[in-house]
Design a protein around this motif. Structure first.
Motif, short mmCIF file in Angstrom:
data_model
loop_
_atom_site.label_atom_id
_atom_site.label_comp_id
_atom_site.label_asym_id
_atom_site.label_seq_id
_atom_site.Cartn_x
_atom_site.Cartn_y
_atom_site.Cartn_z
N PRO A 31 0.85 -1.29 -0.11
CA PRO A 31 0.05 0.01 -0.18
C PRO A 31 0.89 1.27 -0.03
O PRO A 31 0.57 2.29 -0.72
CB PRO A 31 -0.65 -0.16 1.18
CG PRO A 31 -0.96 -1.65 1.74
CD PRO A 31 0.28 -2.06 1.12
N ILE A 32 1.96 1.30 0.56
CA ILE A 32 2.72 2.29 0.93
C ILE A 32 3.33 2.77 -0.58
O ILE A 32 3.40 3.63 -1.18
CB ILE A 32 4.10 2.22 1.69
CG1 ILE A 32 3.19 2.12 3.27
CG2 ILE A 32 5.10 3.51 1.70
CD1 ILE A 32 4.43 1.54 4.43
N ALA A 33 3.73 1.53 -1.37
CA ALA A 33 4.42 1.72 -2.84
C ALA A 33 3.24 2.32 -3.68
O ALA A 33 3.50 3.08 -4.46
CB ALA A 33 4.96 0.24 -3.05
N ILE A 34 2.28 1.68 -3.53
CA ILE A 34 0.99 2.19 -4.35
C ILE A 34 0.61 3.64 -4.28
O ILE A 34 0.67 4.28 -5.00
CB ILE A 34 -0.29 1.17 -4.21
CG1 ILE A 34 -0.01 -0.19 -4.83
CG2 ILE A 34 -1.42 1.87 -4.81
CD1 ILE A 34 -0.90 -1.01 -4.51
N VAL A 35 0.85 3.81 -2.87
CA VAL A 35 0.50 5.36 -2.66
C VAL A 35 1.49 6.37 -3.28
O VAL A 35 1.39 7.24 -3.78
CB VAL A 35 0.33 5.95 -1.19
CG1 VAL A 35 0.23 7.20 -0.87
CG2 VAL A 35 -1.21 5.12 -0.59
N LEU A 36 2.89 6.06 -2.87
CA LEU A 36 3.88 6.54 -3.64
C LEU A 36 3.90 6.83 -5.14
O LEU A 36 4.21 7.87 -5.78
CB LEU A 36 5.39 6.12 -3.23
CG LEU A 36 5.69 6.23 -1.72
CD1 LEU A 36 6.88 5.42 -1.44
CD2 LEU A 36 5.85 7.74 -1.68
N LEU A 37 3.38 5.66 -5.84
CA LEU A 37 3.24 5.44 -7.24
C LEU A 37 2.11 6.56 -7.86
O LEU A 37 2.40 6.96 -8.79
CB LEU A 37 3.20 4.08 -7.81
CG LEU A 37 3.11 3.92 -9.08
CD1 LEU A 37 4.56 4.04 -9.66
CD2 LEU A 37 2.58 2.49 -9.25
#
Length: 153
Positions: free
Chosen positions: A21-27
């Motif tokens: 989820p953190i990577a998706i928000v950053l993306l």
């Protein structure tokens, strides 16, 4: 076999479940690509079972019997339930990901969280019962091929 694979499963599940989820928000913030509906809980269960299956194949060098596989699937599903629930609460509390604390509270109030967790836990059990042995078999075949290549040389 049980403790090693369950620890490996737990570590992979926690890492994947909290970091995706953190990577998706950053993306989303950096590129504008919206991947919020990619099925992170299901994907994390499948990937963790695959990694744990490969680890068991490399350490045990044989296929566990069906009782060990069923025990792993049940215990890994229990671990998945707690990790997934903690991920929903912590990620909503920290406002990371698509679920807000207001939405999670509404799910609790209306009872939707019971159905959601029941569905996700069922899917996790099926993925643990299917993906884990398949990955063990695939890794054992790969190890056998590598050993055969060494013998042939």
């Amino acid at each position: 076999m049980k403790t090693i694979s369950l620890w490996q499963y737990t570590v992979c599940l926690v890492a994947i479940r909290f970091l995706l989820p953190i990577a998706i928000v950053l993306l989303l913030v950096l590129t504008g690509i919206n991947l919020t509906n990619v099925g992170i809980p299901v994907l994390s269960a499948i990937l963790a079972a695959a990694v744990a299956g490969r680890g068991v194949a490399r350490s045990a060098r044989h296929m566990p019997d069906w009782r060990e596989l069923l025990t792993f699937a049940c215990l890994a599903t229990l671990i998945f339930f707690f990790v997934n629930y903690a991920a929903y609460v912590l990620l909503a509390w920290s406002e990371i990901g698509p679920i807000s604390l207001y939405t999670l509270n509404d799910w609790h109030r209306t009872g939707q969280v019971i159905f959601l967790m029941g569905f996700l836990t069922t899917v996790a059990f099926v993925s643990n019962a299917v993906v884990f042995p398949l990955c063990i078999k695939a890794e054992l075949r790969s190890l056998a091929r590598k050993q055969q290549e060494v013998v042939d040389q």
